[in-house]
Scaffold this motif. Structure first.
Motif, PDB file in Angstrom:
ATOM      1  N   GLU A  11       0.825  -1.113   0.101  1.00 42.27           N
ATOM      2  CA  GLU A  11      -0.115  -0.095   0.056  1.00 42.27           C
ATOM      3  C   GLU A  11       0.885   1.203   0.133  1.00 42.27           C
ATOM      4  N   HIS A  12       2.238   1.197   0.588  1.00 39.70           N
ATOM      5  CA  HIS A  12       2.971   2.316   0.354  1.00 39.70           C
ATOM      6  C   HIS A  12       3.489   2.487  -0.882  1.00 39.70           C
ATOM      7  N   GLU A  13       3.802   1.385  -1.569  1.00 38.21           N
ATOM      8  CA  GLU A  13       4.382   1.517  -2.992  1.00 38.21           C
ATOM      9  C   GLU A  13       3.246   1.856  -3.799  1.00 38.21           C
ATOM     10  N   ALA A  14       2.117   1.889  -3.552  1.00 32.49           N
ATOM     11  CA  ALA A  14       0.842   2.128  -4.302  1.00 32.49           C
ATOM     12  C   ALA A  14       0.534   3.588  -4.110  1.00 32.49           C
ATOM     13  N   PHE A  15       0.734   3.973  -3.006  1.00 36.17           N
ATOM     14  CA  PHE A  15       0.813   5.622  -2.657  1.00 36.17           C
ATOM     15  C   PHE A  15       1.691   6.444  -3.424  1.00 36.17           C
ATOM     16  N   ILE A  16       3.006   5.982  -3.342  1.00 35.49           N
ATOM     17  CA  ILE A  16       4.182   6.591  -3.750  1.00 35.49           C
ATOM     18  C   ILE A  16       3.878   6.658  -5.487  1.00 35.49           C
ATOM     19  N   ALA A  17       3.317   5.787  -5.951  1.00 35.02           N
ATOM     20  CA  ALA A  17       3.214   5.688  -7.281  1.00 35.02           C
ATOM     21  C   ALA A  17       2.369   6.522  -7.973  1.00 35.02           C
ATOM     22  N   ASN A  18       1.312   6.947  -7.043  1.00 35.47           N
ATOM     23  CA  ASN A  18       0.355   8.116  -7.487  1.00 35.47           C
ATOM     24  C   ASN A  18       0.693   9.494  -7.133  1.00 35.47           C
ATOM     25  N   GLN A  19       2.024   9.728  -6.545  1.00 32.79           N
ATOM     26  CA  GLN A  19       2.508  11.058  -6.235  1.00 32.79           C
ATOM     27  C   GLN A  19       3.225  11.493  -7.372  1.00 32.79           C
ATOM     28  N   HIS A  20       3.239  13.149  -7.588  1.00 34.25           N
ATOM     29  CA  HIS A  20       3.877  13.798  -8.515  1.00 34.25           C
ATOM     30  C   HIS A  20       4.873  14.573  -8.085  1.00 34.25           C
ATOM     31  N   ILE A  21       4.846  14.548  -6.686  1.00 38.44           N
ATOM     32  CA  ILE A  21       6.109  15.462  -6.302  1.00 38.44           C
ATOM     33  C   ILE A  21       6.655  14.770  -4.828  1.00 38.44           C
ATOM     34  N   PHE A  22       7.927  14.921  -4.616  1.00 38.15           N
ATOM     35  CA  PHE A  22       8.392  14.294  -3.198  1.00 38.15           C
ATOM     36  C   PHE A  22       9.414  15.325  -2.691  1.00 38.15           C
ATOM     37  N   PHE A  23       9.837  15.150  -1.455  1.00 37.88           N
ATOM     38  CA  PHE A  23      10.684  16.053  -0.832  1.00 37.88           C
ATOM     39  C   PHE A  23      11.694  15.170  -0.115  1.00 37.88           C
ATOM     40  N   VAL A  24      13.093  15.802  -0.399  1.00 35.87           N
ATOM     41  CA  VAL A  24      14.100  15.080   0.419  1.00 35.87           C
ATOM     42  C   VAL A  24      14.936  15.935   1.418  1.00 35.87           C
ATOM     43  N   GLY A  25      14.951  15.507   2.473  1.00 41.33           N
ATOM     44  CA  GLY A  25      15.823  16.250   3.613  1.00 41.33           C
ATOM     45  C   GLY A  25      16.826  15.752   3.949  1.00 41.33           C
ATOM     46  N   SER A  26      18.080  16.556   3.996  1.00 38.76           N
ATOM     47  CA  SER A  26      19.552  16.256   4.848  1.00 38.76           C
ATOM     48  C   SER A  26      20.129  17.015   5.391  1.00 38.76           C
ATOM     49  N   ALA A  27      21.147  17.086   6.059  1.00 39.73           N
ATOM     50  CA  ALA A  27      21.763  17.757   6.696  1.00 39.73           C
ATOM     51  C   ALA A  27      23.380  17.433   6.930  1.00 39.73           C
ATOM     52  N   PRO A  28      24.215  18.431   7.330  1.00 40.63           N
ATOM     53  CA  PRO A  28      25.435  17.816   7.769  1.00 40.63           C
ATOM     54  C   PRO A  28      25.587  17.742   9.065  1.00 40.63           C
ATOM     55  N   LEU A  29      26.899  17.144   9.532  1.00 38.13           N
ATOM     56  CA  LEU A  29      26.896  16.805  10.714  1.00 38.13           C
ATOM     57  C   LEU A  29      27.153  18.000  11.664  1.00 38.13           C
ATOM     58  N   GLU A  32      26.359  23.962  12.891  1.00 40.65           N
ATOM     59  CA  GLU A  32      26.149  25.271  11.991  1.00 40.65           C
ATOM     60  C   GLU A  32      25.926  25.167  10.790  1.00 40.65           C
ATOM     61  N   GLY A  33      25.813  24.012  10.396  1.00 35.26           N
ATOM     62  CA  GLY A  33      25.414  23.931   9.033  1.00 35.26           C
ATOM     63  C   GLY A  33      23.880  23.942   8.581  1.00 35.26           C
ATOM     64  N   HIS A  34      23.497  23.989   7.247  1.00 37.12           N
ATOM     65  CA  HIS A  34      22.299  24.193   6.836  1.00 37.12           C
ATOM     66  C   HIS A  34      21.520  22.920   6.587  1.00 37.12           C
ATOM     67  N   VAL A  35      20.342  22.701   7.170  1.00 40.98           N
ATOM     68  CA  VAL A  35      19.496  21.714   6.650  1.00 40.98           C
ATOM     69  C   VAL A  35      18.825  21.954   5.367  1.00 40.98           C
ATOM     70  N   ASN A  36      18.874  21.148   4.456  1.00 42.52           N
ATOM     71  CA  ASN A  36      18.545  21.100   3.397  1.00 42.52           C
ATOM     72  C   ASN A  36      17.187  20.327   2.818  1.00 42.52           C
ATOM     73  N   LEU A  69      24.977  13.470   1.858  1.00 38.91           N
ATOM     74  CA  LEU A  69      25.207  11.831   1.792  1.00 38.91           C
ATOM     75  C   LEU A  69      26.553  11.323   1.851  1.00 38.91           C
ATOM     76  N   ALA A  70      27.456  12.310   1.092  1.00 34.42           N
ATOM     77  CA  ALA A  70      28.995  11.952   1.158  1.00 34.42           C
ATOM     78  C   ALA A  70      29.598  11.846   2.651  1.00 34.42           C
ATOM     79  N   GLU A  71      28.929  12.832   3.337  1.00 27.96           N
ATOM     80  CA  GLU A  71      29.656  13.189   4.606  1.00 27.96           C
ATOM     81  C   GLU A  71      29.003  12.061   5.704  1.00 27.96           C
ATOM     82  N   ASN A  72      27.616  12.245   5.715  1.00 30.43           N
ATOM     83  CA  ASN A  72      27.013  11.185   6.856  1.00 30.43           C
ATOM     84  C   ASN A  72      25.882  10.230   6.138  1.00 30.43           C
ATOM     85  N   GLY A  73      25.588  10.289   5.206  1.00 28.16           N
ATOM     86  CA  GLY A  73      24.610   9.561   4.594  1.00 28.16           C
ATOM     87  C   GLY A  73      22.897   9.649   5.191  1.00 28.16           C
ATOM     88  N   ARG A  74      22.652  10.394   6.152  1.00 29.91           N
ATOM     89  CA  ARG A  74      21.417  10.814   6.656  1.00 29.91           C
ATOM     90  C   ARG A  74      20.588  11.350   5.693  1.00 29.91           C
TER      91      ARG A  74
END
Length: 189
Positions: A11-29, A32-36, A69-74
């Motif tokens: 059901e998660h896979e079906a939900f994802i297949a119907n979406q036209h946009i998604f968001f990605v969040g990441s941050a440095p360790l 003082e770094g910026h959350v993206n 991702l290169a720095e910490n993978g989160r």
């Protein structure tokens, strides 16, 4: 209201297949770094297994997620319903960057439709899937994809994109090196 899962359910896979946009969040360790948080459109998201997903990353003015991702993978990937029943789905995991000249690229790239301006593929090993209500998310109607980036990238050509990456995508805004930056500083892609 929120529920946690160790892997994607059908059901998660079906939900994802119907979406036209998604968001990605990441941050440095660094604190003082910026959350993206980065929105992603087009048909660029693929489910590789119940615990692994990937998305085709298109050229942009920054390359924050790659550096993080290169720095910490989160990484967190979020989908939300803008039509139909309300729902938010978050995929928490550890990500890695796959560059165009790697053997893994040769395995993953055929899963995606070719688009001008492709920069890299982000692969995420999921350690938690969390669903929540999304009751406060307003309705939006999908009208179609913007072709602005594809038109721009096609006009740049390979040499223009390479020059753009060298100018804009070598490091994050906090000065972290990106995999493309590391590759370009040692040789050309």
């Amino acid at each position: 209201m929120g529920k946690s899962f160790e892997a994607l359910l059908p059901e998660h896979e079906a939900f994802i297949a119907n979406q036209h946009i998604f968001f990605v969040g990441s941050a440095p360790l660094s604190a003082e770094g910026h959350v993206n948080i980065s929105p992603k459109g087009h048909d660029v998201f693929r489910i590789l297994s119940s615990t692994e997903v990937a998305y085709l990353d298109l050229t942009g003015s920054g390359n924050e997620t790659s550096a993080h991702l290169a720095e910490n993978g989160r990484i967190t990937v979020m989908f939300m319903a803008t039509q139909g029943p309300p729902q938010i789905l978050r995929l928490y995991g550890k990500g890695r960057v796959v560059l165009q000249d790697s053997s893994e690229w040769a395995q993953l790239a055929p899963r995606f439709n070719p688009l001008p301006g492709v920069r890299q593929i982000m692969v995420v090993e999921i350690h938690e899937v969390k669903s929540s209500c999304g009751y406060s998310i307003p309705f939006y109607t999908y009208e179609g994809e913007r072709n602005t980036l594809q038109n721009w990238a096609a006009k740049q050509g390979d040499d223009g994109l390479l020059a753009y990456w060298q100018n804009k995508n070598m490091t994050s805004m906090d000065g972290l090196p990106t995999p493309i930056g590391q590759k370009l500083s040692t040789n050309t892609m």
